[in-house]
Each structure stands twice: as structure tokens, then as C-alpha cells.
Scaffold this motif. Sequence first.
Motif, PDB file in Angstrom:
ATOM      1  N   PHE A   1       0.815  -1.200   0.000  1.00  7.13           N
ATOM      2  CA  PHE A   1       0.000   0.000   0.000  1.00  7.13           C
ATOM      3  C   PHE A   1       0.854   1.257   0.000  1.00  7.13           C
ATOM      4  O   PHE A   1       0.455   2.274   0.526  1.00  7.13           O
ATOM      5  CB  PHE A   1      -0.906   0.008   1.239  1.00  7.13           C
ATOM      6  CG  PHE A   1      -1.612  -1.295   1.514  1.00  7.13           C
ATOM      7  CD1 PHE A   1      -2.581  -1.771   0.639  1.00  7.13           C
ATOM      8  CD2 PHE A   1      -1.312  -2.049   2.634  1.00  7.13           C
ATOM      9  CE1 PHE A   1      -3.237  -2.958   0.887  1.00  7.13           C
ATOM     10  CE2 PHE A   1      -1.966  -3.235   2.894  1.00  7.13           C
ATOM     11  CZ  PHE A   1      -2.935  -3.701   2.017  1.00  7.13           C
ATOM     12  N   THR A   2       2.045   1.211  -0.600  1.00  7.24           N
ATOM     13  CA  THR A   2       2.941   2.358  -0.507  1.00  7.24           C
ATOM     14  C   THR A   2       2.479   3.565  -1.316  1.00  7.24           C
ATOM     15  O   THR A   2       2.805   4.694  -0.973  1.00  7.24           O
ATOM     16  CB  THR A   2       4.388   1.981  -0.883  1.00  7.24           C
ATOM     17  OG1 THR A   2       5.241   2.999  -0.373  1.00  7.24           O
ATOM     18  CG2 THR A   2       4.577   1.843  -2.381  1.00  7.24           C
ATOM     19  N   GLY A   3       1.734   3.344  -2.384  1.00  7.37           N
ATOM     20  CA  GLY A   3       1.281   4.481  -3.185  1.00  7.37           C
ATOM     21  C   GLY A   3       2.451   5.297  -3.680  1.00  7.37           C
ATOM     22  O   GLY A   3       3.361   4.777  -4.327  1.00  7.37           O
ATOM     23  N   THR A   4       2.491   6.563  -3.363  1.00  5.85           N
ATOM     24  CA  THR A   4       3.559   7.458  -3.814  1.00  5.85           C
ATOM     25  C   THR A   4       4.861   7.258  -3.042  1.00  5.85           C
ATOM     26  O   THR A   4       5.877   7.828  -3.403  1.00  5.85           O
ATOM     27  CB  THR A   4       3.133   8.927  -3.655  1.00  5.85           C
ATOM     28  OG1 THR A   4       2.926   9.198  -2.266  1.00  5.85           O
ATOM     29  CG2 THR A   4       1.888   9.239  -4.456  1.00  5.85           C
ATOM     30  N   ASP A  22       3.476  -2.307  -3.176  1.00  5.85           N
ATOM     31  CA  ASP A  22       2.209  -1.917  -3.796  1.00  5.85           C
ATOM     32  C   ASP A  22       1.918  -2.897  -4.923  1.00  5.85           C
ATOM     33  O   ASP A  22       2.835  -3.409  -5.562  1.00  5.85           O
ATOM     34  CB  ASP A  22       2.252  -0.492  -4.340  1.00  5.85           C
ATOM     35  CG  ASP A  22       0.860   0.124  -4.392  1.00  5.85           C
ATOM     36  OD1 ASP A  22       0.593   1.036  -3.578  1.00  5.85           O
ATOM     37  OD2 ASP A  22       0.034  -0.316  -5.216  1.00  5.85           O
ATOM     38  N   LYS A  23       0.635  -3.138  -5.154  1.00  5.97           N
ATOM     39  CA  LYS A  23       0.248  -4.071  -6.208  1.00  5.97           C
ATOM     40  C   LYS A  23       0.091  -3.383  -7.560  1.00  5.97           C
ATOM     41  O   LYS A  23      -0.038  -4.046  -8.579  1.00  5.97           O
ATOM     42  CB  LYS A  23      -1.032  -4.810  -5.835  1.00  5.97           C
ATOM     43  CG  LYS A  23      -2.262  -3.938  -5.757  1.00  5.97           C
ATOM     44  CD  LYS A  23      -3.478  -4.750  -5.371  1.00  5.97           C
ATOM     45  CE  LYS A  23      -4.707  -3.881  -5.319  1.00  5.97           C
ATOM     46  NZ  LYS A  23      -5.885  -4.649  -4.983  1.00  5.97           N
ATOM     47  N   GLY A  49       3.732  -6.141  -5.925  1.00  6.71           N
ATOM     48  CA  GLY A  49       3.002  -7.347  -5.549  1.00  6.71           C
ATOM     49  C   GLY A  49       2.119  -7.099  -4.352  1.00  6.71           C
ATOM     50  O   GLY A  49       1.920  -5.974  -3.927  1.00  6.71           O
ATOM     51  N   GLU A  50       1.604  -8.185  -3.835  1.00  8.15           N
ATOM     52  CA  GLU A  50       0.744  -8.138  -2.655  1.00  8.15           C
ATOM     53  C   GLU A  50       1.391  -8.932  -1.534  1.00  8.15           C
ATOM     54  O   GLU A  50       2.095  -9.913  -1.779  1.00  8.15           O
ATOM     55  CB  GLU A  50      -0.632  -8.723  -2.973  1.00  8.15           C
ATOM     56  CG  GLU A  50      -1.420  -7.878  -3.942  1.00  8.15           C
ATOM     57  CD  GLU A  50      -2.843  -8.375  -4.116  1.00  8.15           C
ATOM     58  OE1 GLU A  50      -3.485  -8.727  -3.114  1.00  8.15           O
ATOM     59  OE2 GLU A  50      -3.304  -8.408  -5.268  1.00  8.15           O
ATOM     60  N   VAL A  51       1.141  -8.493  -0.321  1.00  5.33           N
ATOM     61  CA  VAL A  51       1.544  -9.265   0.842  1.00  5.33           C
ATOM     62  C   VAL A  51       0.643 -10.490   0.835  1.00  5.33           C
ATOM     63  O   VAL A  51      -0.545 -10.350   0.614  1.00  5.33           O
ATOM     64  CB  VAL A  51       1.335  -8.423   2.127  1.00  5.33           C
ATOM     65  CG1 VAL A  51       1.641  -9.227   3.366  1.00  5.33           C
ATOM     66  CG2 VAL A  51       2.157  -7.147   2.061  1.00  5.33           C
TER      67      VAL A  51
END
Length: 155
Positions: A1-4, A22-23, A49-51
Motif C-alpha cells: 500500500f505504498t502508493g507514492t 504496492d500491487k 506485488g501483494e503481501v
Amino acid sequence: FTGTGLFAIRLARAGCKVVAIDKERSAVECAKHNASLNGTAELVEVRLGEVPRCLRADETFDLIVACPPLLPGTPENPLEAALVDPDLASSLGLVRDLHQYLSPYGRALIMISDVMERLGYDISTLACSSGLAVRHLSEKALPYETYSIYEFARA
């Protein structure tokens, strides 16, 4: 979910070595670019990717900071993917699996919308069922929803 990459950059500036996830490919590229612009690229590793798929089985963290998508629904584009999560699966999965990513004395700071509670999910119950203690740290009430920061740690 890091986004920017905002949280990743802030933590790197404080001296932390950061794994940002981030995905969305566009978010990963944006976070990498921003880390470079802010002189923190050597401390911020950005993964697509996703956790849990992009974490090693033995990887744990002293601090996890996350702002998962806050609204239920189906995203129709990459921008909406930052806000909309089908059945809140990302948020629920994060809380459910958080214990396996925290170091023994680690903690997580997660922003969660009251939409989750309005849909019948109780943060304390979710945390407890995963062996975590949870503490409500702060909130920002807006006319349409309330955003809260919760701290999770091993119980």
C-alpha cells in the motif's frame, strides 16, 4: 500500500531501512522515483506485488505502516485501486496476517476507515483472533467517514 512512497520516504529520512509494497505498477514506479528525488533510494526497497507474495517467509519487521484501500467496491482503474478494495479483502487480510510479519516486539500503525465497522467488522475482535493487541491512537472525523490510526502489537 505504498502508493507514492510518502510513508516510506519519511521513515527512511528518520534512518529506517524500508520495504515498500504496492500491487499497482504505476505506484511502484512513482514510489521509486520519489525515493530517488528525496535522496532515500538506498534505504527504500520498493516491491511490486501483494503481501504475502512479495515477502520472504522469514521476513519480519519492527514497524509496519500501512494505509490500505478504505472503501469496499471494485476498482475500475489504478487510481481507484488506492481507495477501493473488493469486500475490504486487503484490509481484513492485513489485520488477519499481521502477526506473521511483526518481529517479536514489532508494532504496526494502520489507518482504517469506520466503513469497516459500519460493515460489521470489529477491529478489536479481528486483532484478538490473530493474537494481537490493538490500541486506537487517533482519529479524524469528516462528515462522510472517520479515519483512525490503530497500533497493533503481539498480545
